[in-house]
Design a protein around this motif. Structure first.
Motif, PDB file in Angstrom:
ATOM      1  N   ASP A   1       0.439  -1.714   0.084  1.00  0.00           N
ATOM      2  CA  ASP A   1      -0.125   0.388  -0.283  1.00  0.00           C
ATOM      3  C   ASP A   1       0.889   1.808  -0.116  1.00  0.00           C
ATOM      4  O   ASP A   1       0.220   2.621  -0.636  1.00  0.00           O
ATOM      5  N   LYS A   2       2.178   1.046   0.235  1.00  0.00           N
ATOM      6  CA  LYS A   2       2.923   2.297   0.356  1.00  0.00           C
ATOM      7  C   LYS A   2       4.060   2.215  -0.360  1.00  0.00           C
ATOM      8  O   LYS A   2       5.024   3.568  -0.516  1.00  0.00           O
ATOM      9  N   LEU A   3       3.865   1.690  -1.407  1.00  0.00           N
ATOM     10  CA  LEU A   3       5.054   1.133  -2.500  1.00  0.00           C
ATOM     11  C   LEU A   3       4.470   1.255  -3.925  1.00  0.00           C
ATOM     12  O   LEU A   3       5.321   1.942  -4.709  1.00  0.00           O
ATOM     13  N   GLY A   4       3.559   2.276  -3.755  1.00  0.00           N
ATOM     14  CA  GLY A   4       2.944   2.467  -5.378  1.00  0.00           C
ATOM     15  C   GLY A   4       2.399   1.505  -6.285  1.00  0.00           C
ATOM     16  O   GLY A   4       1.866   1.916  -7.698  1.00  0.00           O
ATOM     17  N   PHE A   5       1.640   0.474  -6.052  1.00  0.00           N
ATOM     18  CA  PHE A   5       0.982  -0.535  -6.574  1.00  0.00           C
ATOM     19  C   PHE A   5      -0.356  -0.274  -6.717  1.00  0.00           C
ATOM     20  O   PHE A   5      -0.849   0.419  -6.249  1.00  0.00           O
ATOM     21  N   HIS A   6      -0.739  -0.155  -7.847  1.00  0.00           N
ATOM     22  CA  HIS A   6      -2.251   0.919  -8.007  1.00  0.00           C
ATOM     23  C   HIS A   6      -3.175  -0.245  -8.123  1.00  0.00           C
ATOM     24  O   HIS A   6      -4.087   0.311  -7.389  1.00  0.00           O
ATOM     25  N   ARG A   7      -2.962  -1.547  -8.281  1.00  0.00           N
ATOM     26  CA  ARG A   7      -4.500  -2.726  -7.616  1.00  0.00           C
ATOM     27  C   ARG A   7      -4.073  -3.855  -6.813  1.00  0.00           C
ATOM     28  O   ARG A   7      -2.686  -3.917  -7.610  1.00  0.00           O
TER      29      ARG A   7
ATOM     30  N   ASN B   1      -4.680   3.045  -0.198  1.00  0.00           N
ATOM     31  CA  ASN B   1      -4.867   4.090  -0.880  1.00  0.00           C
ATOM     32  C   ASN B   1      -4.551   2.562  -2.332  1.00  0.00           C
ATOM     33  O   ASN B   1      -4.399   3.001  -3.058  1.00  0.00           O
ATOM     34  N   ILE B   2      -4.011   1.497  -2.504  1.00  0.00           N
ATOM     35  CA  ILE B   2      -4.155   0.673  -3.319  1.00  0.00           C
ATOM     36  C   ILE B   2      -5.598  -0.076  -3.685  1.00  0.00           C
ATOM     37  O   ILE B   2      -7.127   0.426  -2.819  1.00  0.00           O
ATOM     38  N   HIS B   3      -6.166  -0.056  -5.320  1.00  0.00           N
ATOM     39  CA  HIS B   3      -7.273  -0.089  -5.680  1.00  0.00           C
ATOM     40  C   HIS B   3      -7.545  -1.551  -5.216  1.00  0.00           C
ATOM     41  O   HIS B   3      -6.410  -2.400  -5.572  1.00  0.00           O
ATOM     42  N   LEU B   4      -8.753  -1.519  -5.302  1.00  0.00           N
ATOM     43  CA  LEU B   4      -9.026  -3.609  -4.607  1.00  0.00           C
ATOM     44  C   LEU B   4     -10.088  -4.346  -5.980  1.00  0.00           C
ATOM     45  O   LEU B   4     -11.279  -3.828  -6.039  1.00  0.00           O
TER      46      LEU B   4
ATOM     47  N   GLU C   1      11.209 -12.942   1.725  1.00  0.00           N
ATOM     48  CA  GLU C   1      12.519 -12.616  -0.164  1.00  0.00           C
ATOM     49  C   GLU C   1      10.783 -12.193  -0.726  1.00  0.00           C
ATOM     50  O   GLU C   1      11.545 -10.935  -1.752  1.00  0.00           O
ATOM     51  N   TYR C   2      10.349 -12.384  -0.355  1.00  0.00           N
ATOM     52  CA  TYR C   2       8.646 -12.466  -1.542  1.00  0.00           C
ATOM     53  C   TYR C   2       8.076 -10.711  -0.830  1.00  0.00           C
ATOM     54  O   TYR C   2       8.374  -9.612  -1.801  1.00  0.00           O
ATOM     55  N   LEU C   3       8.987 -10.520   0.312  1.00  0.00           N
ATOM     56  CA  LEU C   3       8.846  -8.785   0.728  1.00  0.00           C
ATOM     57  C   LEU C   3       9.870  -8.002  -0.359  1.00  0.00           C
ATOM     58  O   LEU C   3       9.845  -6.834  -0.242  1.00  0.00           O
ATOM     59  N   ASP C   4      10.501  -8.692  -0.123  1.00  0.00           N
ATOM     60  CA  ASP C   4      11.577  -8.208  -0.302  1.00  0.00           C
ATOM     61  C   ASP C   4      12.295  -7.367  -1.419  1.00  0.00           C
ATOM     62  O   ASP C   4      11.738  -6.517  -2.021  1.00  0.00           O
ATOM     63  N   PHE C   5      10.922  -8.877  -2.728  1.00  0.00           N
ATOM     64  CA  PHE C   5      11.073  -8.565  -4.290  1.00  0.00           C
ATOM     65  C   PHE C   5       9.602  -7.516  -4.007  1.00  0.00           C
ATOM     66  O   PHE C   5      10.568  -6.294  -4.812  1.00  0.00           O
ATOM     67  N   LEU C   6       8.956  -7.396  -3.345  1.00  0.00           N
ATOM     68  CA  LEU C   6       8.170  -6.108  -3.658  1.00  0.00           C
ATOM     69  C   LEU C   6       8.408  -4.836  -3.359  1.00  0.00           C
ATOM     70  O   LEU C   6       8.313  -4.436  -3.844  1.00  0.00           O
ATOM     71  N   ARG C   7       9.223  -4.985  -2.527  1.00  0.00           N
ATOM     72  CA  ARG C   7      10.567  -3.894  -2.683  1.00  0.00           C
ATOM     73  C   ARG C   7      11.263  -3.165  -2.937  1.00  0.00           C
ATOM     74  O   ARG C   7      11.324  -1.705  -3.398  1.00  0.00           O
ATOM     75  N   TRP C   8      11.682  -3.892  -3.656  1.00  0.00           N
ATOM     76  CA  TRP C   8      12.364  -3.874  -4.964  1.00  0.00           C
ATOM     77  C   TRP C   8      11.598  -3.868  -6.265  1.00  0.00           C
ATOM     78  O   TRP C   8      11.965  -2.847  -7.104  1.00  0.00           O
ATOM     79  N   VAL C   9      11.231  -3.785  -6.367  1.00  0.00           N
ATOM     80  CA  VAL C   9      10.076  -2.967  -7.294  1.00  0.00           C
ATOM     81  C   VAL C   9       9.478  -2.101  -7.118  1.00  0.00           C
ATOM     82  O   VAL C   9       8.989  -1.151  -8.069  1.00  0.00           O
ATOM     83  N   GLY C  10       8.955  -1.935  -6.308  1.00  0.00           N
ATOM     84  CA  GLY C  10       7.898  -0.739  -5.382  1.00  0.00           C
ATOM     85  C   GLY C  10       9.269   0.420  -5.867  1.00  0.00           C
ATOM     86  O   GLY C  10       9.253   1.915  -5.895  1.00  0.00           O
ATOM     87  N   ALA C  11      11.182   0.229  -5.848  1.00  0.00           N
ATOM     88  CA  ALA C  11      11.699   1.448  -5.676  1.00  0.00           C
ATOM     89  C   ALA C  11      12.102   1.065  -7.203  1.00  0.00           C
ATOM     90  O   ALA C  11      13.044   1.991  -7.399  1.00  0.00           O
TER      91      ALA C  11
END
Length: 306
Positions: free
Chosen positions: A37-43, A80-83, A288-298
């Motif tokens: 929700d804090k990383l900029g994903f749209h939905r 923030n994120i759409h559902l 590691e999944y959470l790390d990947f999501l952080r990486w995508v966000g950054a």
């Protein structure tokens, strides 16, 4: 390009989930959703089935949530994120129930609901729920019209074979004035529904090189009024065919290569895609999944969403 994500621990289709995902519980899903929700994903998206026949468990798995029920829970975890559904089998629940579920989610989430609807394919599921499988296309068209009447008319009236109401009031209405309605499917029937009523299209089995031709077909329909249309295509969907049979499609596994992900987004944009997922690489565990999501966000989202 908008970047979406699949809510984890919402299905067990072998081609679409990794082994560590089955160990996640509700607390881990909540932690994930509060992060993205804090990383900029749209939905955030999830699928839906109610019953899986025993002879289909190997392909589809038994673990499925109620779509709007689960999305409502995620709404409480996020701001923030759409559902979005991916996909709601619209004929399996009455139109009035569907309309109420989505406008309730929309109200509680502050206008973040995006239903993506289709007619469904699993005949046994329809039969067990008492819904006529071979009438699902006609039901779909009535249900959509009835839902739109409930959402947007002050004194809604609808008369059809499957849905009838008059002299009623309906609330809550859409928080932001409207609820975006998307359609899934790979034939002229859903494409015509997009043209007539939709805000976007989500293919299932159509190949990306056919997307421009299909979008031209949609825009050529007499019911299309020129409104903007989105196209959501997660590349991972190419791993499964009809009935969730694995296709062994190439180039659908993710990596930690930022330029490769950016190039994928650019190629999809060239086919008319407006929203996609960044496919997961093989991962060891939920951390590691959470790390990947952080990486995508950054590393990815800021470079493809501008």
């Amino acid at each position: 390009m908008k970047i979406n994500m699949a809510i984890p621990r919402t299905l067990e289709i072998p081609a679409l989930c990794q082994p560590w995902e089955k160990a996640m519980g509700a607390a881990e899903v909540k932690r994930t959703m509060q992060l993205v929700d804090k990383l900029g994903f749209h939905r955030a998206v999830l699928g839906e089935h109610f019953l899986i026949p025993s002879d289909h468990l190997a392909l589809s798995g038994a673990f499925w949530h109620h779509g709007t029920g689960a999305l409502s829970a995620v709404a409480g975890m996020t701001e923030n994120i759409h559902l979005a559904s991916s996909i709601t089998i619209l004929p399996l629940q009455h139109a009035i129930v569907q309309a109420k579920a989505w406008s309730t989610l929309d109200w509680y989430s502050g206008g973040r609901a995006i239903p993506v609807v289709a007619v469904g394919w699993l005949k046994d599921e329809f039969e067990m729920l008492g819904v006529p499988f071979h009438e699902r296309g006609k039901m779909m068209d009535e249900y959509v019209q009835a839902m739109l009447a409930l959402w947007y008319e002050e004194d809604p009236v609808f008369e059809g074979k499957y849905v009838n109401f008059r002299d009623v009031r309906y609330e809550p209405k859409p928080v932001k004035g409207r609820i975006p309605l998307w359609f899934g499917g790979d034939s002229e029937a859903p494409w015509k529904r997009v043209a007539k009523w939709g805000d976007g299209w989500q293919p299932a089995f159509s190949q990306p090189d056919k997307f421009p031709e299909i979008m031209d077909f949609i825009r050529s329909q007499p019911e299309y009024d020129g409104r903007p249309l989105g196209l959501y295509f997660p590349i991972e969907s190419m791993r499964v065919g009809e009935g969730h049979v694995e296709t062994n499609a190439e180039n659908t596994t993710g990596s930690w290569d930022a330029q490769k992900a950016i190039d994928l987004c650019g190629w999809l944009a060239g086919q008319g895609v407006t929203e996609t997922n960044i496919p997961l690489p093989p991962l060891r565990d939920a951390e590691e999944y959470l790390d990947f999501l952080r990486w995508v966000g950054a590393e990815i989202i800021p470079r493809v969403t501008g």
